[in-house]
Each structure stands twice: as C-alpha cells, then as structure tokens.
Design a protein around this motif. Structure first.
Motif: not given
Length: 203
Positions: A53, A60, A50
């Motif tokens: 991102a 995300t 994650d």
C-alpha cells in the motif's frame, strides 16, 4: 395476469451484479496491481503485505478493501499476465504463418517468464494453494495454445496426433523449474525439442 409465486423459505436470492468501480477506486486498484507487478518482477515477493500500500501510494485500508490477502493481490497480477500472454498468442496467429506463430508464442512464453521472476514466483504460489484463478488462467492459456496448434495443423505444418494438453504440460514443467541454475538454456531446449517433434515428417 397471474400472481407471482412466493419464494420458498429455503430459496436463495440471486446474487447482485457487481457494481463497477468508481474512477478513483479503479485508479487505486490499478496502482496496487502495477506496483505489485513491478515489485514481483524485481524479486521483492516477501515484502510485508502492508508495504504494498505504501509503495503504491494508497492507504492500508484501500489495499485490504481491494485485496484482503497477499494471495488475492498475486492472483490479480497473475490474471493480467495471463491475459497479456493470451493477447500475444492471438496477435501472433493474426500476423505470422501458423507454424511461426506457434513457435513465436512458445519462445515468447519462455522469454517473458525469464524476464519476470515475480511471475514465476506467483505461478508457483498459486499452484501450491490450488487457486481457482490458476485454473481459470490455465484454461484460457490452453484455449490460446489449442487455437495456435489447430491453425498449424490445418496449414499442414505440424502433426495432428499431439494435443494441446502435451504442450501445456511442458509449459507447466517450464514454470515449475524456474530458478534451476541452467533454467533459461534448458527451457529454450524444451521448446526446441517440442517444435522439432511437432513438425510433420517428410513422406
């Protein structure tokens, strides 16, 4: 005019053509790949997925929409790196004598791999997972090497009894050995031995 034949019950519909990405979606995808390439090059391969991102400045959901897994993101980086390598092979062939083009490409391959730890890590990961992208990339790289080799043979600079497969095997070995304490010197040595062995013997 004849009537169209009905589809059989078990017939499968043709896949729909993939829609081109909207400009904003393309920008987000490019940002994710660029940031992943940068992070891989710095050796930051083990980040939480994650986090890619956040560091790329996208949400995300956007990350997972384009790249549902870490491997999918790594594959995209790998594909672009392989495209760049193939472009360099074509540029060398267009601008240098045939034997110099082959030598320049092989030494440039080692230079690029040495400068991009993430590419070596990505290659290693994709080899372990037997990714289809790896096979596609290896095939494209193999075609580039075949073209360089064939041009050098036609020019009478190298022997004609060694195929591109032998060179590809050596390049795969160079990739697999990344991280060895004497990696760079040994990789350069492999290329030197390859080039010396490929040169035509004096008659």
């Amino acid at each position: 005019m004849t009537d169209a034949k009905p589809l059989r019950a078990d017939a499968q519909p043709l896949p729909a053509a993939a829609k081109p990405l909207r400009a904003d979606a393309r920008r987000n995808r490019d940002a994710l790949i660029a940031k992943a390439r940068e992070l891989f090059a710095d050796g930051c391969f083990d980040l939480r997925f994650d986090d890619f991102a956040k560091l790329a400045g996208v949400g995300t959901g956007t990350l997972y929409r384009h790249f549902p897994t870490r491997e999918a993101l790594a594959e995209a980086v790998y594909r672009e790196e392989l495209d760049a390598m193939c472009d360099r092979a074509r540029e060398a062939q267009a601008t240098l004598p045939a034997d110099e083009a082959l030598a320049s490409f092989l030494r440039g391959f080692v230079d690029h791999l040495h400068a991009h730890e993430g590419l070596a890590r990505t290659l290693s990961t994709l080899m372990a997972t037997r990714s289809g992208v790896l096979a596609e990339g290896a095939e494209a790289l193999g075609r580039a090497v075949t073209d360089l080799l064939a041009a050098a043979v036609r020019a009478g600079k190298i022997r004609d009894d060694v195929g591109a497969g032998a060179i590809m095997m050596a390049l795969q070995g160079i990739c697999a050995a990344y991280g060895h304490p004497a990696y760079r010197a040994d990789a350069d040595g492999v290329v030197t031995v390859m080039l010396a062995g490929l040169r035509c013997r004096a008659r």
